[in-house]
Design an enzyme around this catalytic site. Structure first.
Site, PDB file in Angstrom:
ATOM      1  CE  LYS A  39      36.686 -49.829 -27.878  1.00  0.00           C
ATOM      2  NZ  LYS A  39      37.673 -49.406 -28.615  1.00  0.00           N
ATOM      3  CG  ASP A  66      36.990 -52.246 -31.119  1.00  0.00           C
ATOM      4  OD1 ASP A  66      36.609 -52.414 -32.432  1.00  0.00           O
ATOM      5  OD2 ASP A  66      37.332 -50.409 -30.628  1.00  0.00           O
ATOM      6  CE  LYS A  68      36.749 -50.656 -34.978  1.00  0.00           C
ATOM      7  NZ  LYS A  68      37.151 -50.201 -33.642  1.00  0.00           N
ATOM      8  CG  ASP A  71      42.616 -62.206 -42.549  1.00  0.00           C
ATOM      9  OD1 ASP A  71      42.212 -62.796 -43.815  1.00  0.00           O
ATOM     10  OD2 ASP A  71      43.456 -61.574 -42.605  1.00  0.00           O
ATOM     11  CB  THR A 131      31.049 -44.218 -35.495  1.00  0.00           C
ATOM     12  OG1 THR A 131      32.267 -44.360 -34.340  1.00  0.00           O
ATOM     13  CG2 THR A 131      29.739 -45.037 -34.669  1.00  0.00           C
ATOM     14  NE  ARG A 223      38.932 -39.239 -29.833  1.00  0.00           N
ATOM     15  CZ  ARG A 223      38.712 -39.242 -30.384  1.00  0.00           C
ATOM     16  NH1 ARG A 223      39.688 -37.863 -31.634  1.00  0.00           N
ATOM     17  NH2 ARG A 223      37.890 -39.852 -31.937  1.00  0.00           N
TER      18      ARG A 223
HETATM   19  O1  C5P Z   1      37.558 -41.258 -27.955  1.00  0.00           O
HETATM   20  P1  C5P Z   1      35.962 -41.757 -28.476  1.00  0.00           P
HETATM   21  O2  C5P Z   1      35.592 -41.582 -27.767  1.00  0.00           O
HETATM   22  O3  C5P Z   1      36.241 -41.203 -30.311  1.00  0.00           O
HETATM   23  O4  C5P Z   1      36.989 -43.124 -28.853  1.00  0.00           O
HETATM   24  C1  C5P Z   1      35.728 -44.159 -29.871  1.00  0.00           C
HETATM   25  C2  C5P Z   1      36.280 -46.182 -29.174  1.00  0.00           C
HETATM   26  O5  C5P Z   1      35.210 -46.302 -30.235  1.00  0.00           O
HETATM   27  C3  C5P Z   1      37.066 -45.643 -30.067  1.00  0.00           C
HETATM   28  O6  C5P Z   1      38.343 -46.832 -29.290  1.00  0.00           O
HETATM   29  C4  C5P Z   1      37.380 -46.468 -32.002  1.00  0.00           C
HETATM   30  O7  C5P Z   1      38.318 -47.202 -32.020  1.00  0.00           O
HETATM   31  C5  C5P Z   1      35.782 -47.400 -31.131  1.00  0.00           C
HETATM   32  N1  C5P Z   1      35.436 -47.770 -32.014  1.00  0.00           N
HETATM   33  C6  C5P Z   1      34.692 -46.668 -33.527  1.00  0.00           C
HETATM   34  N2  C5P Z   1      33.653 -47.096 -34.470  1.00  0.00           N
HETATM   35  C7  C5P Z   1      33.317 -48.175 -34.449  1.00  0.00           C
HETATM   36  C8  C5P Z   1      33.958 -49.083 -33.799  1.00  0.00           C
HETATM   37  C9  C5P Z   1      35.125 -48.919 -33.050  1.00  0.00           C
HETATM   38  O8  C5P Z   1      34.384 -45.531 -32.491  1.00  0.00           O
HETATM   39  N3  C5P Z   1      32.891 -48.184 -35.419  1.00  0.00           N
END
Ligand code: C5P
Length: 245
Positions: A39, A66, A68, A71, A131, A223
């Site tokens: 991703k 990703d 997002k 616009d 989220t 992470r």
């Molecule tokens: O580090 P972590 O596991 O929290 O990363 C989650 C990834 O998912 C990040 O790249 C974040 O931008 C992405 N994401 C998210 N919530 C969303 C869409 C994408 O956390 N609704």
């Protein structure tokens, strides 16, 4: 490596949340041989751009861009045309941009595919609620009344009606989305934390096993892999937990 390993690895999307291509390549090297989805989010794409995406594709990875998009429809159509020409397998737009904007995203991808030999139609998904957004923030800052789950399901139905292929949502809403939109409608689930891992800024989290048992199609993990002292081991443990589920 057996079929369930490859299948589950292909449903793990590793979030390459890095400020430059060098660091992202470092992680890609450490994960070499694991057939996961990669991703590329806005941090890396704004820094390393299309070249980095093309490199991942040349290495054989499936790529989820990703970015997002959100616009006016005409601009999203153009953005969608451009990212489709990069060969990405999946990209996303915000459902809150509305049905016309989501239809424009699809039209942009279709135009690129019609114009380019051997280019496959990417999977286009809609972001429902980030989220990191909890109930209080959604109601009192963003101004959407009601339960997060209801807002997410409403956005999912709108995305499906607009012809998109799935949504990004939290694992807590997967079952409601499946019953509203059917099993074929893809669910891409971030906010995944193996037991005992740091939650960080995510508000709605589940473990990899729980997310699979609820019927999630793809698990986005950042992470817990990128900040692990041993990213490869962390990824393998997550895939193992997915297989067990
Ligand atoms: O580090 P972590 O596991 O929290 O990363 C989650 C990834 O998912 C990040 O790249 C974040 O931008 C992405 N994401 C998210 N919530 C969303 C869409 C994408 O956390 N609704």
């Amino acid at each position: 490596m057996n079929a369930s390993y490859n299948e589950m690895a292909g449903r793990l999307m590793v979030a390459l949340d890095y400020p430059d291509a060098e660091r992202a390549k470092g992680l890609v090297r450490q994960l070499e041989g694991i057939p996961c989805y990669m991703k590329v989010g806005m941090q890396l794409f704004y820094a390393a751009g299309p070249d980095f995406v093309k490199e991942l594709k040349a290495k054989g990875y499936s790529v989820f861009l990703d970015v997002k998009m959100h616009d006016i429809p005409n601009t999203v159509k153009g953005g969608s045309d451009s990212v489709t020409r990069l060969g990405v397998d999946m990209f996303n737009v915000h459902a809150s941009g509305g049905a016309l904007m989501m239809q424009a995203a699809k039209a942009g991808a279709e135009a690129a595919v019609a114009d380019t030999p051997d280019l496959a139609m990417p999977t286009i998904i809609a972001v429902t609620q980030l989220t990191s957004t909890g109930q209080d923030v959604m109601n009192n800052e963003i101004g959407i009344p009601g339960l997060v789950e209801d807002a997410v399901v409403r956005y999912a139905k709108l995305a499906q009606q607009a012809g998109l292929h799935g949504v990004v949502a939290s694992s807590l809403e997967v079952e409601a989305i499946r019953s509203a939109c059917g099993q074929a409608f893809k669910t891409v689930i971030p906010g995944i934390r193996p037991a005992g891992a740091d939650i960080g800024d995510q508000a709605r989290v589940l473990t990899p096993g729980e997310a699979i048992r609820k019927g999630s199609h793809y698990l986005v993990v950042g992470r817990p892999i990128t900040e692990s002292p041993s990213p490869r081991q962390a990824a393998e443990q997550i895939i193992e937990e997915m297989i067990q589920a």
